[in-house]
Design an enzyme around this catalytic site. Structure first.
Site, short mmCIF file in Angstrom:
data_model
loop_
_atom_site.label_atom_id
_atom_site.label_comp_id
_atom_site.label_asym_id
_atom_site.label_seq_id
_atom_site.Cartn_x
_atom_site.Cartn_y
_atom_site.Cartn_z
N HIS A 42 0.82 -1.22 0.00
CA HIS A 42 0.00 0.00 0.00
C HIS A 42 0.85 1.27 0.00
O HIS A 42 0.43 2.30 -0.48
CB HIS A 42 -1.02 -0.04 1.13
CG HIS A 42 -2.17 -0.92 0.78
ND1 HIS A 42 -2.19 -2.25 1.10
CD2 HIS A 42 -3.28 -0.68 0.04
CE1 HIS A 42 -3.30 -2.79 0.60
NE2 HIS A 42 -3.98 -1.87 -0.04
N ARG A 67 -10.70 4.06 -1.22
CA ARG A 67 -10.17 3.22 -0.12
C ARG A 67 -10.43 3.93 1.21
O ARG A 67 -9.59 4.68 1.70
CB ARG A 67 -8.66 3.01 -0.30
CG ARG A 67 -8.27 2.12 -1.48
CD ARG A 67 -6.75 1.92 -1.51
NE ARG A 67 -6.35 0.81 -2.36
CZ ARG A 67 -5.91 0.94 -3.61
NH1 ARG A 67 -5.82 2.12 -4.17
NH2 ARG A 67 -5.54 -0.13 -4.30
N ARG A 100 -15.67 1.87 -1.05
CA ARG A 100 -15.40 0.54 -0.49
C ARG A 100 -15.43 0.61 1.02
O ARG A 100 -14.84 1.52 1.61
CB ARG A 100 -14.02 0.06 -0.96
CG ARG A 100 -13.67 -1.30 -0.38
CD ARG A 100 -12.39 -1.84 -0.94
NE ARG A 100 -11.22 -1.19 -0.39
CZ ARG A 100 -9.97 -1.52 -0.71
NH1 ARG A 100 -9.76 -2.47 -1.62
NH2 ARG A 100 -8.94 -0.91 -0.17
N GLU A 119 -11.04 -10.74 -4.83
CA GLU A 119 -9.64 -10.55 -4.44
C GLU A 119 -8.98 -11.85 -4.01
O GLU A 119 -7.78 -11.90 -3.80
CB GLU A 119 -9.53 -9.57 -3.28
CG GLU A 119 -10.13 -8.22 -3.57
CD GLU A 119 -9.82 -7.22 -2.49
OE1 GLU A 119 -8.82 -6.52 -2.60
OE2 GLU A 119 -10.60 -7.15 -1.52
N ASN A 159 -4.43 -6.85 -7.04
CA ASN A 159 -3.27 -6.83 -6.11
C ASN A 159 -3.36 -7.99 -5.13
O ASN A 159 -2.41 -8.72 -4.91
CB ASN A 159 -3.23 -5.51 -5.33
CG ASN A 159 -3.31 -4.30 -6.23
OD1 ASN A 159 -2.95 -4.40 -7.40
ND2 ASN A 159 -3.79 -3.19 -5.73
N ASP A 160 -4.54 -8.12 -4.53
CA ASP A 160 -4.72 -9.22 -3.58
C ASP A 160 -4.95 -10.54 -4.29
O ASP A 160 -4.54 -11.59 -3.80
CB ASP A 160 -5.89 -8.92 -2.63
CG ASP A 160 -5.42 -8.02 -1.50
OD1 ASP A 160 -4.34 -8.29 -0.93
OD2 ASP A 160 -6.12 -7.04 -1.19
N ARG A 202 2.37 -9.53 -0.79
CA ARG A 202 2.58 -8.45 -1.76
C ARG A 202 3.54 -7.37 -1.23
O ARG A 202 4.04 -6.56 -1.99
CB ARG A 202 1.25 -7.83 -2.18
CG ARG A 202 0.48 -7.23 -1.04
CD ARG A 202 -0.96 -6.94 -1.41
NE ARG A 202 -1.19 -5.57 -1.79
CZ ARG A 202 -2.39 -5.00 -1.90
NH1 ARG A 202 -3.48 -5.74 -1.66
NH2 ARG A 202 -2.53 -3.76 -2.23
N CYS A 218 -9.93 -2.94 -10.45
CA CYS A 218 -9.47 -1.75 -9.72
C CYS A 218 -8.10 -1.97 -9.10
O CYS A 218 -7.59 -1.11 -8.39
CB CYS A 218 -10.48 -1.33 -8.68
SG CYS A 218 -10.73 -2.55 -7.39
C1 PEP Z 1 -6.62 -4.97 -4.78
O1 PEP Z 1 -6.37 -5.81 -3.91
O2 PEP Z 1 -6.33 -5.12 -5.98
C2 PEP Z 1 -7.27 -3.70 -4.40
C3 PEP Z 1 -7.68 -2.84 -5.30
O3 PEP Z 1 -7.38 -3.43 -3.08
P1 PEP Z 1 -6.14 -2.93 -2.17
O4 PEP Z 1 -4.99 -2.67 -3.08
O5 PEP Z 1 -6.58 -1.73 -1.43
O6 PEP Z 1 -5.91 -4.11 -1.28
MG MG Z 2 -7.25 -5.55 -1.97
#
Ligand code: PEP
Ligand code: MG
Length: 595
Positions: free
Chosen positions: A202, A309, A346, A449, A472-473, A483, A520
């Site tokens: 993040h 977020r 979210r 995710e 991402n997740d 990650r 996203c």
């Molecule tokens: C993701 O996991 O791709 C996502 C958009 O949420 P975050 O990056 O806030 O975990």
């Molecule tokens: Mg995520």
């Protein structure tokens, strides 16, 4: 001496500046410049804090019980001696005098210098005195935060003006927590380097949203780079060049100017509709972290907010959660700023690398757990705190009276969680009706995710209006790697066939069910994936506002039909590795694979 440090490229562009080393625990110390006329008062603040701490320590010494161990009194003596040591005070004054750093920044900069000198000492006893200096500085910082401000608060226009004439600065730290990145938004730094972190941690995500060059996972960076070194951050290559030669410096200054020109050129696309060569309209939405980011989304020509977020509203609050009204005001501000365009809010995604920190006993806490990424995170935490969750749902619903709001639920893995969310939403609605507070209809979306959600998608599609793929997740949980962990960053591969197969499957199933689907995660803002995602059928992308222009440029150059057949064949074939390889080849060589 010139040398290079290698890390991971997380945010594009080039930053050139003097290194400011900040230890991880002090990233939240205010960093700003003071005007020439304020130098004296800033030095007075430093002196006052020293006098306050001296009085505090003398008081402690005076009140020591007669039977207290003699080491305690000796320790207080050492602290008092350090406090009056000119190496600490006069060098700190120099940072204020010559660099115009505010007192807190000057003191922590001097601490970094001293800490290194202690680290290099041979003698164990002397090396351990570092902790004493840190404690003394900690006390002085606390004394300053209790005392009157310098009248030059962070983010103040006069600071920016003072900063404008100064040499650019880059921050070097072992780590920066996502919560501390919020300070960065208002700081004077033009780039940063951290020792730890992955490309989609993040911290890296916020760096991209700020559009500042950054390198993470530089391992030894904060150990080998010294305070005040001249540093070039190459955010495209993940490279840090320390004390570059004149010729290298000139080359990077040239590249810096080129990328500024390139960005300017792209801003001209702001009002151009995002339509492919064959006429497919693509929705380009913005990811935001704070209500103030909505301005950047509008400026970039975003068609709405695809991911707000909200957890960033819950951070840096010394343990207090935002009230329903505070949240409502924040959500409403975004809805109003977006002026009729949809805003996807979210629910809070606390946990993993975004802990709720600095909680005091008895307050709502978020424990880290054994493995935070697999623990009480996101909707799991929300469902474990039903009152807090309903409060957020009410605040979001109330914002819907001011524009088009969509509600998004993070990290669903289980249909029973979805059922509980819908029940909580129903209760929140009823509470608002009872209280006579207005709200409108909102679409409800599920984030995909975790592989489990992708595998039970038809069940989720029956319960939700749309889905949003959090790549991402999804990558983290599918490939079983953290990650944020730079030691496995080389395995974090969005091109892995398992990822592409899951993403393609979610897009096609959602479309077949007539439900909305967007991506996203960071994949949406990566130009390397624009064509392949469009070929998979994706028509809605959500990314940092700063990425919208270059993705739009890609959209304008894409024919959605070119790779559609190949995509279809790839995910049906037995040899998915070979198929994905062929797909990547076709993406890299547009001319040879045109229909
Ligand atoms: C993701 O996991 O791709 C996502 C958009 O949420 P975050 O990056 O806030 O975990
Ligand atoms: Mg995520």
């Amino acid at each position: 001496m010139s040398f290079q440090v290698f890390g991971l490229p997380v945010s594009r562009g080039v930053a050139i500046g003097r290194a400011v080393l900040v230890s991880s625990s002090r990233v939240d110390v205010d960093h700003y410049f003071v005007a020439e006329t304020q130098v004296e008062s800033e030095i007075a603040r430093l002196r006052d804090s020293r006098d306050d701490v001296a009085a505090e320590l003398s008081g402690l010494q005076r009140d020591l019980p007669a039977d207290a161990p003699s080491e305690l009194s000796a320790l207080l003596d050492v602290h008092l001696m350090l406090l009056h040591d000119e190496v600490l005070i006069s060098a700190t004054k120099q940072w204020i005098n010559e660099r115009h750093y505010n007192a807190e920044w000057a003191l922590s900069a001097q601490l970094e210098v001293l800490a290194r000198q202690f680290d290099e000492m041979e003698d164990d006893y002397l090396r351990e005195r570092k902790a004493d200096v840190e404690q003394v500085v900690e006390r002085m910082l606390r004394a300053m935060s209790r005392g009157a401000s310098s009248g030059c608060a962070e983010g103040d226009g006069s600071i920016r003006a003072a900063a404008a004439g100064a040499e650019p600065l880059v921050l070097v730290a072992n780590d920066i927590a996502p919560a501390d990145m919020l300070h960065f938004k208002r700081s004077v730094f033009t780039g940063f380097v951290t020792d730890v972190g992955g490309k989609t941690s993040h911290t890296a995500i916020v760096a991209r949203s700020l559009d500042i060059p950054a390198v993470v996972g530089a391992r030894e960076g904060s150990r080998v780079i010294r305070q005040d070194d001249l540093v070039v951050i190459d955010g495209d290559a993940g490279l840090v060049i320390v004390n570059p030669s004149d010729i290298v410096l000139e080359e990077y200054r040239f590249r810096q100017r080129q990328s500024e020109l390139e960005r300017e050129k792209l801003t001209r696309l702001r009002h151009t509709p995002a339509v492919t060569m064959d006429g497919e309209r693509i929705e380009l939405l913005a990811n935001i972290e704070l209500p103030t980011d909505a301005k950047a989304a509008v400026a970039a020509g975003a068609a709405g907010v695809g991911l707000f977020r909200t957890e960033f509203l819950f951070m840096n609050r010394a343990g207090e959660l935002p009230t329903e009204d505070e949240q409502f005001e924040a959500y409403r501000a975004v809805v109003v700023a977006m002026n009729g365009a949809p805003v996807t809010i979210r629910t809070v995604d606390i946990g993993a690398d975004k802990p709720l920190e600095r909680m005091s006993a008895g307050e709502l806490r978020h424990e880290h757990g054994l493995n935070p990424a697999l623990g009480l995170r996101a909707v799991r935490w929300s469902l474990s705190e039903p009152a807090m969750f309903r409060q957020q749902l009410r605040a979001i619903l109330r914002a819907s009276a001011f524009g088009k709001v969509r509600l998004l639920i993070p990290m669903l893995t289980h249909v029973s969680e979805a059922t509980q969310v819908l029940e909580a939403l129903e209760r929140a609605r009823q509470q608002l009706i009872d209280a006579g507070k207005p709200f409108s209809a909102v679409d409800i979306g599920a984030m995909v995710e975790v592989p489990a959600a992708a595998l039970v998608l038809p069940s989720l599609l029956r319960m939700f209006d749309f889905v949003s793929i959090g790549t991402n997740d999804l990558i983290q949980y599918t490939l079983a790697l953290d990650r944020g962990d730079e030691s496995v960053a080389h395995l974090y591969d969005p091109w892995h066939p398992a990822i592409l197969k899951l993403v393609e499957g979610v897009i096609s199933q959602a479309r077949a069910a007539g439900k909305g689907v967007s991506v996203c995660g960071e994949m949406a803002g990566d130009p390397a994936f624009t064509e392949v995602l469009i070929a998979m059928g994706l028509r809605s992308f959500s990314m940092h506002p700063s990425q919208i222009a270059s993705i739009k440029q890609n959209v304008l150059r894409t024919d959605s039909r070119r790779l559609a057949a190949l995509v279809c064949a790839t995910f049906k074939a037995d040899d998915i590795w070979g198929g994905c390889e062929a797909l990547r080849n076709a993406l890299a060589h547009p001319a040879t694979s045109s229909p």
